[in-house]
Design an enzyme around this catalytic site. Structure first.
Site, PDB file in Angstrom:
ATOM      1  N   CYS A  19     -30.252  23.555 -80.192  1.00 52.76           N
ATOM      2  CA  CYS A  19     -31.126  23.311 -79.040  1.00 52.76           C
ATOM      3  C   CYS A  19     -30.733  22.071 -78.256  1.00 52.76           C
ATOM      4  O   CYS A  19     -29.825  22.095 -77.434  1.00 52.76           O
ATOM      5  CB  CYS A  19     -32.579  23.246 -79.521  1.00 52.76           C
ATOM      6  SG  CYS A  19     -33.782  23.483 -78.193  1.00 52.76           S
ATOM      7  N   GLU A  69     -33.804  28.192 -83.952  1.00 55.65           N
ATOM      8  CA  GLU A  69     -34.413  26.949 -84.425  1.00 55.65           C
ATOM      9  C   GLU A  69     -35.900  27.201 -84.688  1.00 55.65           C
ATOM     10  O   GLU A  69     -36.552  27.925 -83.943  1.00 55.65           O
ATOM     11  CB  GLU A  69     -34.238  25.876 -83.348  1.00 55.65           C
ATOM     12  CG  GLU A  69     -34.898  24.546 -83.657  1.00 55.65           C
ATOM     13  CD  GLU A  69     -34.883  23.610 -82.464  1.00 55.65           C
ATOM     14  OE1 GLU A  69     -34.763  22.399 -82.660  1.00 55.65           O
ATOM     15  OE2 GLU A  69     -34.997  24.104 -81.312  1.00 55.65           O
ATOM     16  N   LYS A  93     -29.652  18.813 -87.927  1.00 56.18           N
ATOM     17  CA  LYS A  93     -29.537  18.409 -86.520  1.00 56.18           C
ATOM     18  C   LYS A  93     -29.245  16.913 -86.425  1.00 56.18           C
ATOM     19  O   LYS A  93     -29.982  16.089 -86.968  1.00 56.18           O
ATOM     20  CB  LYS A  93     -30.838  18.766 -85.801  1.00 56.18           C
ATOM     21  CG  LYS A  93     -30.772  18.714 -84.286  1.00 56.18           C
ATOM     22  CD  LYS A  93     -32.080  19.255 -83.713  1.00 56.18           C
ATOM     23  CE  LYS A  93     -32.058  19.339 -82.206  1.00 56.18           C
ATOM     24  NZ  LYS A  93     -33.330  19.900 -81.676  1.00 56.18           N
TER      25      LYS A  93
END
Length: 563
Positions: free
Chosen positions: A420, A305, A370
């Site tokens: 994440c 990321e 995301k």
């Protein structure tokens, strides 16, 4: 003068002293319970990485059970002890927050999270008289973990007990019911051990006639412990077989690149060009090693990321750099990039945190935006309000959630992406696997935190690998990057804050575990157990509050003040 009434006066100055004495006596009376509560919270904390002493989680809940089942502990006392337990747990678990944004956000987050164990403590006291209380306690704990993982602002699953058990024998239960079932099993073990111990002590202290007439009531807690051990034993062969690589699942080689950053801290975003260069450089080193025969050729490469905080779709220079790296390794690269969203402007810099499949010949292709963005980091809820509380608030980003299946195709491989923060939430990995993912990629950026946080974060991926019977490849900007087998073992890992790459053969998996299929149902059943305990308390007590707790009272059954 004897018929004159005697007048008594009270010195107002003595009232504060009297109150101080009462407070001091009350504190001394409660000192054992307070000390045990703090010890329990600390024990639960060190069951998590970086310590990883998983067995102390069982001890923590056994100690907490002793406090909450004392006759002198009222419902209000249960709330207070639960709050203290939560603070003793979360404050030392989350100090990595304070190092970058100051003590106030760290303390406030810990306090908010401690409210959930406080609610557990309150309800636990109300159901403790219901036969089989360890089971109802465990259900109530599952309910509070679900609640803390849901509210506020989407929840904060950090600190869910199941994630402390990645080295524990009960980890295979994740294959059956995910993190909620692992948490339930651990707390049930702790509460059952406490119930058996307390019952044996009570039986031993009774006179001989009572001991002969009634043996200690340990059947229900003993049965609970046996069920946990039996379920673990039944799940273990499935997990171990898959982790050993048995079966006809096709092998592929996947690489993870950890390019590193010039320095840790919130200034990471100011280093974005250097970070991109680092990941290009490390990928070129991997390509050199492949050509020299020192490393196998990967089918695809995973970057972390924020490996390109420069929008690679809009910036020609970033685009050229990534294309050079993809061409050198001759494989698609999953690039973690920041991409301008529709409506982007200087005053409203809305963006998506995206993972882009970068093909060596054609450039950008499929992408995962995301879907679960982090409050107070990637975006700031109630921005005008929270900006008044901390000067660091304005550093929060303007990211917006994306949509999609959670799966991207790279070199013909369906890759499930949980970027994440997303891997912390049960639904993210489950949805990607149910949508066809055969391997899990976890690109992450821990450059704004420290190694303890990275160790804790890695535990999420280890449990997800077991939960969904998938290999998980974690790629971090600074670490800890790892390749994790479906039994939770780390097949390879990097150090923290160093450039490195991992080049590992894994197997693509297609079968669905019970947790993948029925995880939400399992969690609902566990929560229902807690609700059943509350209903049982209402039936047992004739109302929600036990008779001895109704009305105002200044002392409890054993002579102590309200606890």
């Amino acid at each position: 003068m004897a018929d004159v009434d005697e007048v008594h006066t009270v010195d107002p100055a003595s009232e504060p002293m009297s109150r101080s004495r009462r407070f001091g006596h009350a504190l001394v009376d409660r000192l054992p319970a307070l000390s045990v509560t703090i010890a329990a919270g600390l024990a639960l904390c060190v069951s998590f990485p970086p310590f990883g002493w998983w067995y102390l989680a069982i001890l923590a809940f056994a100690l907490l059970a002793w406090v909450l089942t004392r006759p002198s502990t009222t419902a209000a006392g249960g709330f207070g002890y639960g709050l203290l337990f939560g603070l003793a747990f979360y404050l030392p678990l989350l100090p990595w927050i304070s190092g970058l944004v100051g003590a106030l956000p760290w303390v406030m987050l810990s306090l908010v999270q401690a409210l959930f164990p406080a609610l557990f403590g309150l309800f636990a006291v109300l159901v403790r008289k219901v036969p089989g209380w360890p089971l109802w306690f465990a259900g109530l704990w599952s309910a509070q973990e679900w609640l803390k993982s849901t509210i506020p602002f989407g929840g904060f699953p950090w600190g869910v007990v199941g994630f402390s058990q990645t080295e524990s024998p009960v980890l295979p239960l994740a294959y059956v019911g995910g993190a909620p079932l692992v948490s339930f099993a651990v707390v049930l073990l702790g509460f059952s051990v406490a119930a058996m111990t307390l019952e044996v002590i009570r039986w031993w202290r009774s006179d001989g006639a009572d001991r002969a007439a009634a043996p200690p009531a340990v059947v229900i807690p003993g049965l609970c412990i046996s069920l946990v051990l039996l379920a673990t034993a039944l799940a273990w062969p499935h997990v171990r077989t898959s982790g050993a690589g048995a079966g006809d699942d096709p092998p592929v080689t996947i690489a993870a690149v950890q390019g590193n950053v010039p320095r840790l801290g919130l200034e990471f975003n100011a280093q974005r060009r250097a970070v991109l260069d680092n990941h290009v450089r490390e990928t070129l080193r991997l390509a050199d090693d492949v050509r020299a025969g020192r490393a196998p050729r990967p089918m695809l490469v995973i970057w972390p990321e924020n490996s390109s905080d420069i929008d690679p779709l809009a910036n020609p220079d970033a685009r050229a750099q990534i294309s050079t790296a993809a061409a050198a390794i001759d494989a698609p690269i999953l690039v973690g990039g920041v991409v301008a969203a529709p409506g982007y402007s200087r005053d409203n810099p809305v963006s998506t945190n995206s993972v882009i499949v970068w093909n060596p010949a054609t450039g950008p292709a499929a992408r995962h935006d995301k879907q679960i963005v982090q409050p107070f980091g990637e975006y700031l809820p109630w921005r005008s309000f929270f900006s008044l509380l901390s000067p660091y608030a304005e550093r929060a980003g303007y990211f917006i959630p994306g949509e999609g299946t959670g799966v991207v195709q790279a070199a013909g491989v369906p890759v499930g992406v949980t970027t994440c923060w997303e891997v912390i939430f049960d639904r993210a990995a489950r949805e990607s696997v149910r949508n066809g993912a055969q391997v899990l990629a976890v690109p992450t950026n821990n450059a704004t935190f420290d190694q303890a946080m990275s160790e804790q974060h890695l535990a999420f991926s280890r449990l997800r690998a077991v939960e969904h019977n998938r290999y998980a490849v974690v790629a971090g900007t600074v670490g800890i990057s790892a390749v994790i087998a479906p039994d939770g073992r780390e097949l390879a890992r990097t150090g923290f804050f160093e450039p490195a790459y991992l080049d590992q053969q894994i197997r693509l998996k297609t079968s669905l575990t019970p947790a993948t299929r029925f995880g939400p149902i399992v969690e609902a059943v566990l929560i229902a157990i807690g609700v059943a305990g509350v209903l049982g308390a209402i039936l047992h007590n004739g109302s929600f509050v036990p008779a001895r707790m109704r009305g105002r009272r200044s002392t409890t059954d054993d002579g102590e003040g309200a606890t």
